[in-house]
Design a protein around this motif. Structure first.
Motif, PDB file in Angstrom:
ATOM      1  N   ASP A  69     -19.434 -22.275   4.316  1.00  0.00           N
ATOM      2  CA  ASP A  69     -18.514 -23.640   3.570  1.00  0.00           C
ATOM      3  C   ASP A  69     -19.349 -23.945   2.293  1.00  0.00           C
ATOM      4  N   LEU A  70     -20.787 -23.418   2.130  1.00  0.00           N
ATOM      5  CA  LEU A  70     -21.400 -23.882   1.081  1.00  0.00           C
ATOM      6  C   LEU A  70     -20.877 -23.557  -0.305  1.00  0.00           C
ATOM      7  N   GLN A  71     -20.246 -22.209  -0.672  1.00  0.00           N
ATOM      8  CA  GLN A  71     -19.434 -22.020  -1.836  1.00  0.00           C
ATOM      9  C   GLN A  71     -18.253 -22.895  -2.414  1.00  0.00           C
ATOM     10  N   GLU A  72     -17.572 -23.239  -1.253  1.00  0.00           N
ATOM     11  CA  GLU A  72     -16.487 -24.021  -1.295  1.00  0.00           C
ATOM     12  C   GLU A  72     -16.669 -25.398  -1.426  1.00  0.00           C
ATOM     13  N   ILE A  73     -17.768 -26.016  -0.967  1.00  0.00           N
ATOM     14  CA  ILE A  73     -18.536 -27.263  -1.235  1.00  0.00           C
ATOM     15  C   ILE A  73     -18.944 -27.384  -2.755  1.00  0.00           C
ATOM     16  N   LEU A  74     -19.498 -26.277  -3.102  1.00  0.00           N
ATOM     17  CA  LEU A  74     -19.895 -26.424  -4.578  1.00  0.00           C
ATOM     18  C   LEU A  74     -18.918 -26.500  -5.560  1.00  0.00           C
ATOM     19  N   ASN A  75     -17.810 -25.647  -5.230  1.00  0.00           N
ATOM     20  CA  ASN A  75     -16.752 -25.390  -6.052  1.00  0.00           C
ATOM     21  C   ASN A  75     -15.936 -26.912  -6.343  1.00  0.00           C
ATOM     22  N   LEU A  76     -15.965 -27.513  -5.190  1.00  0.00           N
ATOM     23  CA  LEU A  76     -15.423 -28.809  -4.964  1.00  0.00           C
ATOM     24  C   LEU A  76     -16.133 -29.832  -5.952  1.00  0.00           C
ATOM     25  N   LEU A  96     -23.092 -31.043 -12.045  1.00  0.00           N
ATOM     26  CA  LEU A  96     -22.440 -30.144 -12.680  1.00  0.00           C
ATOM     27  C   LEU A  96     -23.246 -28.875 -13.011  1.00  0.00           C
ATOM     28  N   LYS A  97     -24.515 -29.002 -12.630  1.00  0.00           N
ATOM     29  CA  LYS A  97     -25.632 -28.074 -12.989  1.00  0.00           C
ATOM     30  C   LYS A  97     -26.041 -27.388 -11.882  1.00  0.00           C
ATOM     31  N   GLN A  98     -25.664 -27.922 -10.569  1.00  0.00           N
ATOM     32  CA  GLN A  98     -26.291 -27.590  -9.511  1.00  0.00           C
ATOM     33  C   GLN A  98     -25.704 -26.002  -8.999  1.00  0.00           C
ATOM     34  N   THR A  99     -26.735 -25.145  -8.820  1.00  0.00           N
ATOM     35  CA  THR A  99     -26.328 -23.803  -8.137  1.00  0.00           C
ATOM     36  C   THR A  99     -26.265 -23.686  -6.881  1.00  0.00           C
ATOM     37  N   LEU A 100     -25.477 -22.323  -6.448  1.00  0.00           N
ATOM     38  CA  LEU A 100     -25.341 -22.293  -4.970  1.00  0.00           C
ATOM     39  C   LEU A 100     -26.791 -22.301  -4.277  1.00  0.00           C
ATOM     40  N   ASP A 101     -27.697 -21.546  -4.851  1.00  0.00           N
ATOM     41  CA  ASP A 101     -28.989 -21.477  -4.534  1.00  0.00           C
ATOM     42  C   ASP A 101     -29.645 -22.799  -3.969  1.00  0.00           C
TER      43      ASP A 101
END
Length: 129
Positions: A13-20, A40-45
């Motif tokens: 779910d994490l990439q979808e959460i970051l995109n949202l 807006l600066k947070q990365t997937l890592d």
């Protein structure tokens, strides 16, 4: 009819959460003329690191699409969300998902200046996640 729900997110779910998160905060950044805000600066890592430190909860709609999320550290017994007092759509979503309105406060934030915020919380235990 199935209703919106809150549950634990998983790694998928994490990439979808970051995109949202990016979508949600772009409108806030535009509203205040400031794109230099942490969401807006947070990365997937960084999201993955948060996931490993605690729990990330996701809110899903009736089509099982993620409509919101929040990260929490282990040991918490409640989740607190805040929203601009003028953000009525967010208030309605939070309440529909079981969050309770707890009050209003006039606060200073770098990206908004002095603004009224509404506070909501969701008390939980292992039976309601």
């Amino acid at each position: 009819m199935m209703k919106d729900s809150i549950s634990k997110a998983n790694m998928d779910d994490l990439q979808e959460i970051l995109n949202l998160q990016y979508l949600a905060y772009q409108s806030e950044a535009a509203l205040f003329g400031n794109n230099d805000i942490p969401p807006l600066k947070q990365t997937l890592d960084e999201v993955i690191e948060e996931y490993h430190k605690g729990i990330i909860l996701k809110m899903v709609d009736t089509d099982n699409l993620i409509i919101g999320s929040i990260a929490q550290n282990n040991g918490m017994q409640a989740i607190r969300l805040d929203a601009l007092a003028s953000n009525t759509p967010a208030h309605k979503i939070y309440e529909r998902l079981g969050f309770e309105y707890r009050g209003k406060q006039h606060l200073y934030a770098e990206n908004t200046g002095w603004t009224d915020f509404y506070f909501f919380d969701y008390k939980y235990d292992n039976t309601n996640l």
